[in-house]
Design a protein around this motif. Structure first.
Motif, PDB file in Angstrom:
ATOM      1  N   ASP A   1      83.473  -1.564 -61.742  1.00 19.52           N
ATOM      2  CA  ASP A   1      82.582  -1.709 -62.887  1.00 19.52           C
ATOM      3  C   ASP A   1      81.201  -2.146 -62.420  1.00 19.52           C
ATOM      4  OD1 ASP A   1      84.590  -1.063 -64.715  1.00 19.52           O
ATOM      5  OD2 ASP A   1      85.258  -3.144 -64.860  1.00 19.52           O
ATOM      6  N   TYR A   2      80.188  -1.630 -63.107  1.00 26.80           N
ATOM      7  CA  TYR A   2      78.793  -1.914 -62.790  1.00 26.80           C
ATOM      8  C   TYR A   2      78.039  -2.230 -64.072  1.00 26.80           C
ATOM      9  CZ  TYR A   2      79.680   0.271 -58.262  1.00 26.80           C
ATOM     10  OH  TYR A   2      80.174   0.580 -57.025  1.00 26.80           O
ATOM     11  N   GLN A   3      76.920  -2.894 -63.920  1.00 25.86           N
ATOM     12  CA  GLN A   3      75.978  -3.093 -65.023  1.00 25.86           C
ATOM     13  C   GLN A   3      74.743  -2.275 -64.723  1.00 25.86           C
ATOM     14  OE1 GLN A   3      75.003  -7.000 -66.884  1.00 25.86           O
ATOM     15  NE2 GLN A   3      73.005  -6.601 -65.971  1.00 25.86           N
ATOM     16  N   ALA A   4      74.368  -1.416 -65.668  1.00 25.55           N
ATOM     17  CA  ALA A   4      73.165  -0.603 -65.520  1.00 25.55           C
ATOM     18  C   ALA A   4      72.085  -1.132 -66.457  1.00 25.55           C
ATOM     19  CB  ALA A   4      73.457   0.856 -65.834  1.00 25.55           C
ATOM     20  N   THR A   5      70.930  -1.455 -65.895  1.00 29.51           N
ATOM     21  CA  THR A   5      69.754  -1.785 -66.694  1.00 29.51           C
ATOM     22  C   THR A   5      68.866  -0.556 -66.637  1.00 29.51           C
ATOM     23  OG1 THR A   5      69.947  -4.106 -66.066  1.00 29.51           O
ATOM     24  CG2 THR A   5      67.853  -3.395 -67.018  1.00 29.51           C
ATOM     25  N   ILE A   6      68.596   0.022 -67.808  1.00 26.64           N
ATOM     26  CA  ILE A   6      67.927   1.319 -67.905  1.00 26.64           C
ATOM     27  C   ILE A   6      66.592   1.143 -68.615  1.00 26.64           C
ATOM     28  CG2 ILE A   6      68.147   3.676 -68.771  1.00 26.64           C
ATOM     29  CD1 ILE A   6      71.251   2.981 -68.997  1.00 26.64           C
ATOM     30  N   TYR A   7      65.529   1.553 -67.951  1.00 22.66           N
ATOM     31  CA  TYR A   7      64.179   1.521 -68.529  1.00 22.66           C
ATOM     32  C   TYR A   7      63.724   2.957 -68.761  1.00 22.66           C
ATOM     33  CZ  TYR A   7      64.161  -3.291 -66.819  1.00 22.66           C
ATOM     34  OH  TYR A   7      64.466  -4.598 -66.572  1.00 22.66           O
ATOM     35  N   THR A   8      63.338   3.261 -69.992  1.00 24.44           N
ATOM     36  CA  THR A   8      62.831   4.591 -70.320  1.00 24.44           C
ATOM     37  C   THR A   8      61.569   4.457 -71.169  1.00 24.44           C
ATOM     38  OG1 THR A   8      64.267   4.688 -72.268  1.00 24.44           O
ATOM     39  CG2 THR A   8      65.101   5.728 -70.258  1.00 24.44           C
TER      40      THR A   8
ATOM     41  N   LYS B   1      77.508  -1.413 -69.479  1.00 24.74           N
ATOM     42  CA  LYS B   1      78.525  -1.378 -68.438  1.00 24.74           C
ATOM     43  C   LYS B   1      78.833   0.082 -68.133  1.00 24.74           C
ATOM     44  CE  LYS B   1      83.225  -2.989 -67.627  1.00 24.74           C
ATOM     45  NZ  LYS B   1      84.354  -3.714 -68.220  1.00 24.74           N
ATOM     46  N   VAL B   2      78.915   0.432 -66.835  1.00 25.75           N
ATOM     47  CA  VAL B   2      79.177   1.807 -66.424  1.00 25.75           C
ATOM     48  C   VAL B   2      80.179   1.834 -65.270  1.00 25.75           C
ATOM     49  CG1 VAL B   2      76.916   2.663 -67.162  1.00 25.75           C
ATOM     50  CG2 VAL B   2      77.225   1.860 -64.813  1.00 25.75           C
ATOM     51  N   THR B   3      80.733   3.021 -65.039  1.00 29.22           N
ATOM     52  CA  THR B   3      81.576   3.285 -63.875  1.00 29.22           C
ATOM     53  C   THR B   3      81.114   4.601 -63.265  1.00 29.22           C
ATOM     54  OG1 THR B   3      83.258   4.597 -65.015  1.00 29.22           O
ATOM     55  CG2 THR B   3      83.558   2.192 -65.024  1.00 29.22           C
ATOM     56  N   ARG B   4      81.729   4.982 -62.164  1.00 32.43           N
ATOM     57  CA  ARG B   4      81.343   6.226 -61.486  1.00 32.43           C
ATOM     58  C   ARG B   4      81.689   7.460 -62.314  1.00 32.43           C
ATOM     59  NH1 ARG B   4      84.263   9.227 -58.005  1.00 32.43           N
ATOM     60  NH2 ARG B   4      82.591   9.036 -56.498  1.00 32.43           N
ATOM     61  N   LYS B   5      82.476   7.308 -63.370  1.00 32.49           N
ATOM     62  CA  LYS B   5      82.862   8.435 -64.222  1.00 32.49           C
ATOM     63  C   LYS B   5      81.868   8.683 -65.351  1.00 32.49           C
ATOM     64  CE  LYS B   5      87.697   7.673 -63.210  1.00 32.49           C
ATOM     65  NZ  LYS B   5      88.967   7.175 -63.701  1.00 32.49           N
ATOM     66  N   ASP B   6      80.921   7.774 -65.539  1.00 33.64           N
ATOM     67  CA  ASP B   6      79.965   7.888 -66.648  1.00 33.64           C
ATOM     68  C   ASP B   6      78.834   8.862 -66.337  1.00 33.64           C
ATOM     69  OD1 ASP B   6      80.959   6.098 -68.681  1.00 33.64           O
ATOM     70  OD2 ASP B   6      80.482   4.462 -67.301  1.00 33.64           O
ATOM     71  N   ILE B   7      78.262   9.375 -67.416  1.00 32.69           N
ATOM     72  CA  ILE B   7      77.053  10.195 -67.363  1.00 32.69           C
ATOM     73  C   ILE B   7      76.048   9.537 -68.305  1.00 32.69           C
ATOM     74  CG2 ILE B   7      76.020  12.433 -67.878  1.00 32.69           C
ATOM     75  CD1 ILE B   7      78.775  13.673 -67.279  1.00 32.69           C
ATOM     76  N   ILE B   8      74.872   9.222 -67.789  1.00 34.88           N
ATOM     77  CA  ILE B   8      73.831   8.584 -68.596  1.00 34.88           C
ATOM     78  C   ILE B   8      72.824   9.657 -69.002  1.00 34.88           C
ATOM     79  CG2 ILE B   8      71.921   6.938 -68.588  1.00 34.88           C
ATOM     80  CD1 ILE B   8      73.553   5.186 -66.747  1.00 34.88           C
ATOM     81  N   GLU B   9      72.563   9.729 -70.298  1.00 34.17           N
ATOM     82  CA  GLU B   9      71.566  10.677 -70.787  1.00 34.17           C
ATOM     83  C   GLU B   9      70.213   9.989 -70.859  1.00 34.17           C
ATOM     84  OE1 GLU B   9      72.397  13.271 -74.046  1.00 34.17           O
ATOM     85  OE2 GLU B   9      74.556  13.113 -73.712  1.00 34.17           O
ATOM     86  N   LEU B  10      69.245  10.572 -70.186  1.00 36.43           N
ATOM     87  CA  LEU B  10      67.883  10.030 -70.167  1.00 36.43           C
ATOM     88  C   LEU B  10      66.960  11.002 -70.871  1.00 36.43           C
ATOM     89  CD1 LEU B  10      67.781   8.961 -66.408  1.00 36.43           C
ATOM     90  CD2 LEU B  10      68.122   7.474 -68.389  1.00 36.43           C
ATOM     91  N   ASN B  11      66.286  10.541 -71.900  1.00 41.83           N
ATOM     92  CA  ASN B  11      65.274  11.351 -72.576  1.00 41.83           C
ATOM     93  C   ASN B  11      63.948  11.085 -71.880  1.00 41.83           C
ATOM     94  OD1 ASN B  11      67.044  12.425 -74.541  1.00 41.83           O
ATOM     95  ND2 ASN B  11      66.964  10.478 -75.618  1.00 41.83           N
ATOM     96  N   LEU B  12      63.524  12.041 -71.072  1.00 48.64           N
ATOM     97  CA  LEU B  12      62.292  11.884 -70.299  1.00 48.64           C
ATOM     98  C   LEU B  12      61.112  12.406 -71.107  1.00 48.64           C
ATOM     99  CD1 LEU B  12      63.504  13.022 -66.769  1.00 48.64           C
ATOM    100  CD2 LEU B  12      63.427  10.712 -67.715  1.00 48.64           C
ATOM    101  N   ALA B  13      60.134  11.557 -71.318  1.00 47.21           N
ATOM    102  CA  ALA B  13      58.920  11.933 -72.046  1.00 47.21           C
ATOM    103  C   ALA B  13      58.054  12.846 -71.184  1.00 47.21           C
ATOM    104  CB  ALA B  13      58.141  10.681 -72.433  1.00 47.21           C
ATOM    105  N   LYS B  14      57.158  13.543 -71.834  1.00 46.25           N
ATOM    106  CA  LYS B  14      56.162  14.361 -71.138  1.00 46.25           C
ATOM    107  C   LYS B  14      55.409  13.458 -70.169  1.00 46.25           C
ATOM    108  CE  LYS B  14      51.838  16.632 -72.147  1.00 46.25           C
ATOM    109  NZ  LYS B  14      50.867  16.998 -73.162  1.00 46.25           N
ATOM    110  N   ASP B  15      55.363  13.844 -68.889  1.00 45.49           N
ATOM    111  CA  ASP B  15      54.704  13.073 -67.833  1.00 45.49           C
ATOM    112  C   ASP B  15      55.266  11.656 -67.716  1.00 45.49           C
ATOM    113  OD1 ASP B  15      52.970  15.202 -67.185  1.00 45.49           O
ATOM    114  OD2 ASP B  15      51.635  14.641 -68.827  1.00 45.49           O
TER     115      ASP B  15
END
Length: 88
Positions: free
Chosen positions: A39-46, A64-78
């Motif tokens: 188990d891991y803790q992911a701190t995500i900045y977007t 909380k994440v594991t190696r089986k997770d997929i994180i969806e990131l909405n990337l803004a223009k530039d």
């Protein structure tokens, strides 16, 4: 390289993942299969939704994440995203 780039680096048991995006908004699905079991803790900045008016405004999410997770990131223009992933 003309659209976006994502790089992951490990320091000890911590991972740092950074994504940079070009001039088109996109949804990036980041697989975490590079992590070891456990188990891991992911701190995500977007970029925040008002990034076009305030480019320095960020959203922060901790989950909380594991190696089986997929994180969806909405990337803004530039824009981009940063993740700090640490073992629990």
């Amino acid at each position: 390289m003309n659209e976006h780039v994502t790089v992951a680096r490990r320091s000890g048991s911590d991972w740092w993942v950074g994504s940079l995006n070009n001039g088109a908004e996109r949804n990036l699905k980041l697989e975490l299969d590079f992590l070891s079991e456990g188990d891991y803790q992911a701190t995500i900045y977007t970029d925040a939704e008002d990034v076009d008016r305030n480019p320095n405004h960020l959203d922060r999410q901790v989950r909380k994440v594991t190696r089986k997770d997929i994180i969806e990131l909405n990337l803004a223009k530039d824009g981009g995203a940063l993740l700090h992933i640490r073992r629990l």
